[in-house]
Design a protein around this motif. Sequence first.
Motif, PDB file in Angstrom:
ATOM      1  N   LEU A 195      40.244  55.245  63.905  1.00  0.00           N
ATOM      2  CA  LEU A 195      38.978  55.797  64.376  1.00  0.00           C
ATOM      3  C   LEU A 195      39.168  57.276  64.686  1.00  0.00           C
ATOM      4  O   LEU A 195      40.270  57.709  65.014  1.00  0.00           O
ATOM      5  CB  LEU A 195      38.517  55.068  65.646  1.00  0.00           C
ATOM      6  N   ARG A 196      38.103  58.045  64.614  1.00  0.00           N
ATOM      7  CA  ARG A 196      38.207  59.467  64.951  1.00  0.00           C
ATOM      8  C   ARG A 196      38.491  59.654  66.437  1.00  0.00           C
ATOM      9  O   ARG A 196      39.219  60.551  66.833  1.00  0.00           O
ATOM     10  CB  ARG A 196      36.927  60.201  64.563  1.00  0.00           C
ATOM     11  N   SER A 197      37.888  58.799  67.260  1.00  0.00           N
ATOM     12  CA  SER A 197      38.130  58.878  68.700  1.00  0.00           C
ATOM     13  C   SER A 197      37.917  57.502  69.309  1.00  0.00           C
ATOM     14  O   SER A 197      37.190  56.668  68.771  1.00  0.00           O
ATOM     15  CB  SER A 197      37.188  59.892  69.364  1.00  0.00           C
ATOM     16  N   GLY A 198      38.568  57.269  70.428  1.00  0.00           N
ATOM     17  CA  GLY A 198      38.421  55.998  71.122  1.00  0.00           C
ATOM     18  C   GLY A 198      39.461  55.870  72.214  1.00  0.00           C
ATOM     19  O   GLY A 198      40.633  56.177  71.998  1.00  0.00           O
ATOM     20  N   GLY A 199      39.049  55.455  73.399  1.00  0.00           N
ATOM     21  CA  GLY A 199      39.964  55.311  74.513  1.00  0.00           C
ATOM     22  C   GLY A 199      40.719  53.999  74.475  1.00  0.00           C
ATOM     23  O   GLY A 199      40.462  53.126  73.636  1.00  0.00           O
ATOM     24  N   HIS A 200      41.642  53.872  75.420  1.00  0.00           N
ATOM     25  CA  HIS A 200      42.445  52.653  75.526  1.00  0.00           C
ATOM     26  C   HIS A 200      41.683  51.665  76.397  1.00  0.00           C
ATOM     27  O   HIS A 200      42.005  51.432  77.572  1.00  0.00           O
ATOM     28  CB  HIS A 200      43.808  52.989  76.126  1.00  0.00           C
ATOM     29  N   ASN A 201      40.639  51.066  75.831  1.00  0.00           N
ATOM     30  CA  ASN A 201      39.778  50.146  76.574  1.00  0.00           C
ATOM     31  C   ASN A 201      39.190  49.134  75.602  1.00  0.00           C
ATOM     32  O   ASN A 201      39.272  49.289  74.380  1.00  0.00           O
ATOM     33  CB  ASN A 201      38.658  50.905  77.291  1.00  0.00           C
ATOM     34  N   PHE A 202      38.585  48.076  76.165  1.00  0.00           N
ATOM     35  CA  PHE A 202      38.127  47.000  75.297  1.00  0.00           C
ATOM     36  C   PHE A 202      36.919  47.392  74.452  1.00  0.00           C
ATOM     37  O   PHE A 202      36.691  46.803  73.390  1.00  0.00           O
ATOM     38  CB  PHE A 202      37.803  45.740  76.118  1.00  0.00           C
ATOM     39  N   LYS A 203      36.159  48.370  74.887  1.00  0.00           N
ATOM     40  CA  LYS A 203      35.057  48.836  74.039  1.00  0.00           C
ATOM     41  C   LYS A 203      35.587  49.328  72.702  1.00  0.00           C
ATOM     42  O   LYS A 203      34.988  49.099  71.640  1.00  0.00           O
ATOM     43  CB  LYS A 203      34.287  49.947  74.750  1.00  0.00           C
ATOM     44  N   THR A 204      36.742  50.007  72.734  1.00  0.00           N
ATOM     45  CA  THR A 204      37.368  50.470  71.495  1.00  0.00           C
ATOM     46  C   THR A 204      38.106  49.347  70.792  1.00  0.00           C
ATOM     47  O   THR A 204      38.014  49.198  69.565  1.00  0.00           O
ATOM     48  CB  THR A 204      38.343  51.623  71.799  1.00  0.00           C
ATOM     49  N   PHE A 205      38.850  48.531  71.555  1.00  0.00           N
ATOM     50  CA  PHE A 205      39.575  47.408  70.942  1.00  0.00           C
ATOM     51  C   PHE A 205      38.624  46.539  70.128  1.00  0.00           C
ATOM     52  O   PHE A 205      38.977  46.037  69.055  1.00  0.00           O
ATOM     53  CB  PHE A 205      40.254  46.537  72.004  1.00  0.00           C
ATOM     54  N   ARG A 206      37.427  46.356  70.653  1.00  0.00           N
ATOM     55  CA  ARG A 206      36.441  45.491  69.991  1.00  0.00           C
ATOM     56  C   ARG A 206      36.134  45.968  68.568  1.00  0.00           C
ATOM     57  O   ARG A 206      35.865  45.156  67.678  1.00  0.00           O
ATOM     58  CB  ARG A 206      35.168  45.477  70.842  1.00  0.00           C
ATOM     59  N   LYS A 207      36.196  47.281  68.340  1.00  0.00           N
ATOM     60  CA  LYS A 207      35.896  47.832  67.013  1.00  0.00           C
ATOM     61  C   LYS A 207      36.991  47.500  65.999  1.00  0.00           C
ATOM     62  O   LYS A 207      36.742  47.517  64.794  1.00  0.00           O
ATOM     63  CB  LYS A 207      35.723  49.347  67.107  1.00  0.00           C
ATOM     64  N   TYR A 208      38.199  47.233  66.483  1.00  0.00           N
ATOM     65  CA  TYR A 208      39.310  46.937  65.577  1.00  0.00           C
ATOM     66  C   TYR A 208      39.296  45.490  65.077  1.00  0.00           C
ATOM     67  O   TYR A 208      39.904  45.190  64.048  1.00  0.00           O
ATOM     68  CB  TYR A 208      40.648  47.170  66.286  1.00  0.00           C
ATOM     69  N   ILE A 209      38.630  44.604  65.804  1.00  0.00           N
ATOM     70  CA  ILE A 209      38.769  43.172  65.509  1.00  0.00           C
ATOM     71  C   ILE A 209      38.190  42.787  64.144  1.00  0.00           C
ATOM     72  O   ILE A 209      38.887  42.136  63.342  1.00  0.00           O
ATOM     73  CB  ILE A 209      38.163  42.329  66.644  1.00  0.00           C
ATOM     74  N   PRO A 210      36.943  43.130  63.794  1.00  0.00           N
ATOM     75  CA  PRO A 210      36.418  42.711  62.473  1.00  0.00           C
ATOM     76  C   PRO A 210      37.248  43.189  61.282  1.00  0.00           C
ATOM     77  O   PRO A 210      37.584  42.377  60.410  1.00  0.00           O
ATOM     78  CB  PRO A 210      34.990  43.277  62.468  1.00  0.00           C
ATOM     79  N   PRO A 211      37.624  44.497  61.214  1.00  0.00           N
ATOM     80  CA  PRO A 211      38.454  44.894  60.057  1.00  0.00           C
ATOM     81  C   PRO A 211      39.833  44.242  60.078  1.00  0.00           C
ATOM     82  O   PRO A 211      40.416  43.998  59.007  1.00  0.00           O
ATOM     83  CB  PRO A 211      38.556  46.419  60.187  1.00  0.00           C
ATOM     84  N   SER A 212      40.350  43.950  61.246  1.00  0.00           N
ATOM     85  CA  SER A 212      41.655  43.289  61.331  1.00  0.00           C
ATOM     86  C   SER A 212      41.586  41.877  60.771  1.00  0.00           C
ATOM     87  O   SER A 212      42.488  41.430  60.052  1.00  0.00           O
ATOM     88  CB  SER A 212      42.135  43.247  62.786  1.00  0.00           C
ATOM     89  N   ILE A 213      40.518  41.170  61.086  1.00  0.00           N
ATOM     90  CA  ILE A 213      40.354  39.808  60.575  1.00  0.00           C
ATOM     91  C   ILE A 213      40.235  39.821  59.056  1.00  0.00           C
ATOM     92  O   ILE A 213      40.827  38.986  58.354  1.00  0.00           O
ATOM     93  CB  ILE A 213      39.122  39.141  61.224  1.00  0.00           C
ATOM     94  N   ARG A 214      39.480  40.784  58.521  1.00  0.00           N
ATOM     95  CA  ARG A 214      39.343  40.873  57.063  1.00  0.00           C
ATOM     96  C   ARG A 214      40.688  41.197  56.410  1.00  0.00           C
ATOM     97  O   ARG A 214      41.032  40.642  55.363  1.00  0.00           O
ATOM     98  CB  ARG A 214      38.292  41.928  56.696  1.00  0.00           C
TER      99      ARG A 214
END
Length: 377
Positions: free
Chosen positions: A349-368
């Motif tokens: 991601l271009r930006s994102g903190g160390h928090n679950f709001k950002t972690f949540r964005k990683y989950i769908p592409p990780s599953i794929r």
Amino acid sequence: MGLTSAGTLSLLFLLAFGCMAATVRAWPRAAAPGPRAVGARALMLLGCQLSVLLALVTALNAHYLFYGSWTDLLSAAGGGAQAHRPAGGNAAAATRVVRTVQAGLDPGPRAEHVPAKDGQVERLDIRGVRTGLSSQAYVYLPPQYFQRAHAARRFPVVILLAGYPAADRLVWIHQGHVPEDAARAQARGRIQPMIYVMMRPTVVRGWDTECADVPGGPQVETFFAQDVPEAVAETYRVPRGRDGWALAGYSTGGFCAAKLAMLHSDRFSAAVSMAGHFDALMDPTTRDLYGGSRAVRMGDDLVWRLRHLPAPPVSILVASADTGEKTFPSAQRFMRAARPPLVVDKVLLRSGGHNFKTFRKYIPPSIRWLSARLRGE
């Protein structure tokens, strides 16, 4: 009242407002000159600041669920850590896997729930045969697992590891929405049906073990690399070979996922590290995991391993952010050190903190990504 309950939050905010109201009312009386009046004014201001800070910190904890109970909070502060008793010669007799049906994508019971249509969430209570460690796992089974057409099929497995301390045992369901994401992606044909084993890496309360086999202490690496996969294999239809097994996690869980895959490539073929570090941490939450041995600590440093040891035949997805993610420099060092047969992909991601709001964005592409690499039987 619970640490994250509405009653606790309401009481703390009422205390903060009451402190401010009392200060406003008493301020004229404390406006006189002299050291006693100055001291009184300082105490009133300090009391208001502390009450407001306590209310805000408690609200922040309730939102992100860093600590889910007073016990978790005291344990993290060093007041409630439990001593670990290593498994003895009779460990096998204490091994236990208890399977409990939770029903539905949300573990709450639903009368209309149909597993062959909705999938199912179950709970496993696992006690390790080798380690004597115990932990709960929440398992999402896809609808196909219950359908007659797939009765002989063995489904790929993804072990999901949360960060530390991950006070909410259902964090992958409540905040990660893994069952919903998986069901939606399967329905759209974007991923294959897979089994998701959702866990926390905290198996010794109040201790961030970094999934390590601690010298003279808890054998957490062995628990997740051997006890947990065997418990899952005893309970469900899962692949026999490594090509059907993977790990994923965020923060500390991301480090654990990458480490377990690299050190146990005979069991796992892939891993996803979402905002995970790749070096061997040692801080107040980890204590001394390495028994004072530099060699043991370096063995847990994934960048050091790539620079000095043969690379393992696994695939790693690094999910991080260019700006705002504190673990990104560690991820960069890992990616630069990577070499075949290790394969490293990235989602940045271009930006994102160390928090679950950002972690949540990683989950769908990780599953794929995992779906494209795992094979069932």
